[in-house]
Design a protein around this motif. Structure first.
Motif, PDB file in Angstrom:
ATOM      1  N   UNK A   1       5.087   3.804   2.017  1.00 62.43           N
ATOM      2  CA  UNK A   1       4.604   2.513   1.521  1.00 62.43           C
ATOM      3  C   UNK A   1       4.719   1.519   2.662  1.00 62.43           C
ATOM      4  N   UNK A   2       3.827   0.528   2.644  1.00 61.07           N
ATOM      5  CA  UNK A   2       3.924  -0.513   3.669  1.00 61.07           C
ATOM      6  C   UNK A   2       3.262  -1.797   3.190  1.00 61.07           C
ATOM      7  N   UNK A   3       3.634  -2.884   3.871  1.00 62.30           N
ATOM      8  CA  UNK A   3       2.907  -4.146   3.799  1.00 62.30           C
ATOM      9  C   UNK A   3       2.876  -4.708   5.207  1.00 62.30           C
ATOM     10  N   UNK A   4       1.959  -5.627   5.451  1.00 60.44           N
ATOM     11  CA  UNK A   4       1.740  -6.154   6.800  1.00 60.44           C
ATOM     12  C   UNK A   4       2.581  -7.414   7.012  1.00 60.44           C
ATOM     13  N   UNK A   5       3.418  -7.374   8.043  1.00 62.02           N
ATOM     14  CA  UNK A   5       4.223  -8.547   8.412  1.00 62.02           C
ATOM     15  C   UNK A   5       3.511  -9.438   9.422  1.00 62.02           C
ATOM     16  N   UNK A   6       2.647  -8.853  10.260  1.00 62.88           N
ATOM     17  CA  UNK A   6       1.959  -9.639  11.289  1.00 62.88           C
ATOM     18  C   UNK A   6       0.705  -8.907  11.741  1.00 62.88           C
TER      19      UNK A   6
ATOM     20  N   UNK B   1      -1.358   3.674 -12.804  1.00 59.38           N
ATOM     21  CA  UNK B   1      -1.431   3.778 -11.348  1.00 59.38           C
ATOM     22  C   UNK B   1      -0.531   4.911 -10.865  1.00 59.38           C
ATOM     23  N   UNK B   2       0.658   5.024 -11.412  1.00 63.53           N
ATOM     24  CA  UNK B   2       1.573   6.108 -11.052  1.00 63.53           C
ATOM     25  C   UNK B   2       0.901   7.463 -11.275  1.00 63.53           C
ATOM     26  N   UNK B   3       0.287   7.658 -12.430  1.00 66.38           N
ATOM     27  CA  UNK B   3      -0.368   8.930 -12.740  1.00 66.38           C
ATOM     28  C   UNK B   3      -1.543   9.198 -11.804  1.00 66.38           C
ATOM     29  N   UNK B   4      -2.300   8.158 -11.465  1.00 65.25           N
ATOM     30  CA  UNK B   4      -3.418   8.301 -10.523  1.00 65.25           C
ATOM     31  C   UNK B   4      -2.905   8.759  -9.161  1.00 65.25           C
ATOM     32  N   UNK B   5      -1.849   8.124  -8.675  1.00 64.02           N
ATOM     33  CA  UNK B   5      -1.270   8.492  -7.376  1.00 64.02           C
ATOM     34  C   UNK B   5      -0.731   9.915  -7.430  1.00 64.02           C
ATOM     35  N   UNK B   6      -0.015  10.231  -8.505  1.00 66.03           N
ATOM     36  CA  UNK B   6       0.571  11.566  -8.644  1.00 66.03           C
ATOM     37  C   UNK B   6      -0.510  12.650  -8.576  1.00 66.03           C
ATOM     38  N   UNK B   7      -1.683  12.365  -9.152  1.00 62.16           N
ATOM     39  CA  UNK B   7      -2.792  13.320  -9.149  1.00 62.16           C
ATOM     40  C   UNK B   7      -3.540  13.321  -7.812  1.00 62.16           C
ATOM     41  N   UNK B   8      -3.805  12.144  -7.251  1.00 61.28           N
ATOM     42  CA  UNK B   8      -4.654  12.038  -6.063  1.00 61.28           C
ATOM     43  C   UNK B   8      -3.968  12.455  -4.768  1.00 61.28           C
ATOM     44  N   UNK B   9      -2.660  12.266  -4.642  1.00 58.74           N
ATOM     45  CA  UNK B   9      -2.003  12.556  -3.357  1.00 58.74           C
ATOM     46  C   UNK B   9      -1.918  14.065  -3.091  1.00 58.74           C
ATOM     47  N   UNK B  10      -1.480  14.946  -3.892  1.00 59.29           N
ATOM     48  CA  UNK B  10      -0.724  14.806  -5.129  1.00 59.29           C
ATOM     49  C   UNK B  10       0.781  14.726  -4.867  1.00 59.29           C
ATOM     50  N   UNK B  11       1.495  14.217  -5.872  1.00 57.92           N
ATOM     51  CA  UNK B  11       2.963  14.220  -5.825  1.00 57.92           C
ATOM     52  C   UNK B  11       3.440  15.318  -6.767  1.00 57.92           C
ATOM     53  N   UNK B  12       4.527  16.000  -6.406  1.00 64.22           N
ATOM     54  CA  UNK B  12       5.022  17.069  -7.275  1.00 64.22           C
ATOM     55  C   UNK B  12       5.523  16.523  -8.614  1.00 64.22           C
TER      56      UNK B  12
ATOM     57  N   UNK C   1       0.830  -1.200   0.000  1.00 66.69           N
ATOM     58  CA  UNK C   1       0.000   0.000   0.000  1.00 66.69           C
ATOM     59  C   UNK C   1       0.865   1.251   0.000  1.00 66.69           C
ATOM     60  N   UNK C   2       0.309   2.312  -0.578  1.00 69.78           N
ATOM     61  CA  UNK C   2       0.848   3.654  -0.421  1.00 69.78           C
ATOM     62  C   UNK C   2      -0.129   4.393   0.475  1.00 69.78           C
ATOM     63  N   UNK C   3       0.384   5.118   1.442  1.00 70.00           N
ATOM     64  CA  UNK C   3      -0.478   5.868   2.348  1.00 70.00           C
ATOM     65  C   UNK C   3      -0.029   7.326   2.402  1.00 70.00           C
TER      66      UNK C   3
END
Length: 158
Positions: free
Chosen positions: A48-53, A145-156, A28-30
């Motif tokens: 970014x993260x994933x669940x270990x436990x 997906x990269x473009x969606x994230x760049x727009x939604x977060x947004x990323x510079x 996930x990206x948060x």
């Protein structure tokens, strides 16, 4: 000449107790908060993260990849596994990057370690944009997906 330091173990890291395994995991990206932040002087933090436990009481151990602020300095730490309340998913914008094999997660971490940054001037959204761009180049995520994230977060923009 790069000013990027070598990654160091994160403060409070629990990876020796709750390490990653060989299973496929959703990554996930948060971004901090649920909505785009209109305050340019206080940009959203991204990780970014994933669940270990999964532990009791709604607590999970997240394997976190991020550029962290420590005083006036930014630092990339790895390993960086921390106990997190699952409520963080509903408090923050969370975007699935897909299901990654252990090899793909290892590749993600190698790419993260190779992202160049300046400890003083680079903030987390710029660092994450550069990491996501490398992930597109390596076919870990799609350009869409990269473009969606760049727009939604947004990323510079680069």
């Amino acid at each position: 000449m790069s000013t990027t330091p070598i990654p160091t173990r994160g403060s409070g890291d629990l990876s020796q107790v709750y390490g990653d395994d060989w299973s496929d995991k959703e990554v996930f990206l948060q971004a901090t908060g649920l909505h785009k932040d209109s305050d340019r002087s206080n940009p959203r933090h991204v990780l970014m993260y994933w669940v270990n436990a999964a532990l009791s009481g709604g607590i999970e151990v997240w394997d976190i990849t991020q550029l962290e602020m420590h005083g006036h300095w930014h630092q990339y730490h790895y390993p960086n596994a921390l106990k997190i309340n699952t409520k963080e998913r509903s408090r923050n914008q969370t975007i699935s990057l897909g299901i990654f094999t252990s090899e793909q997660r290892e590749q993600l971490l190698e790419l993260a370690a190779d992202v160049e940054y300046d400890q003083i001037t680079t903030e987390s959204r710029v660092w994450m944009r550069d990491l996501l761009a490398k992930m597109v180049e390596e076919n870990l995520i799609s350009r869409r997906l990269f473009n969606t994230i760049r727009e939604d977060v947004p990323l510079p923009s680069a």
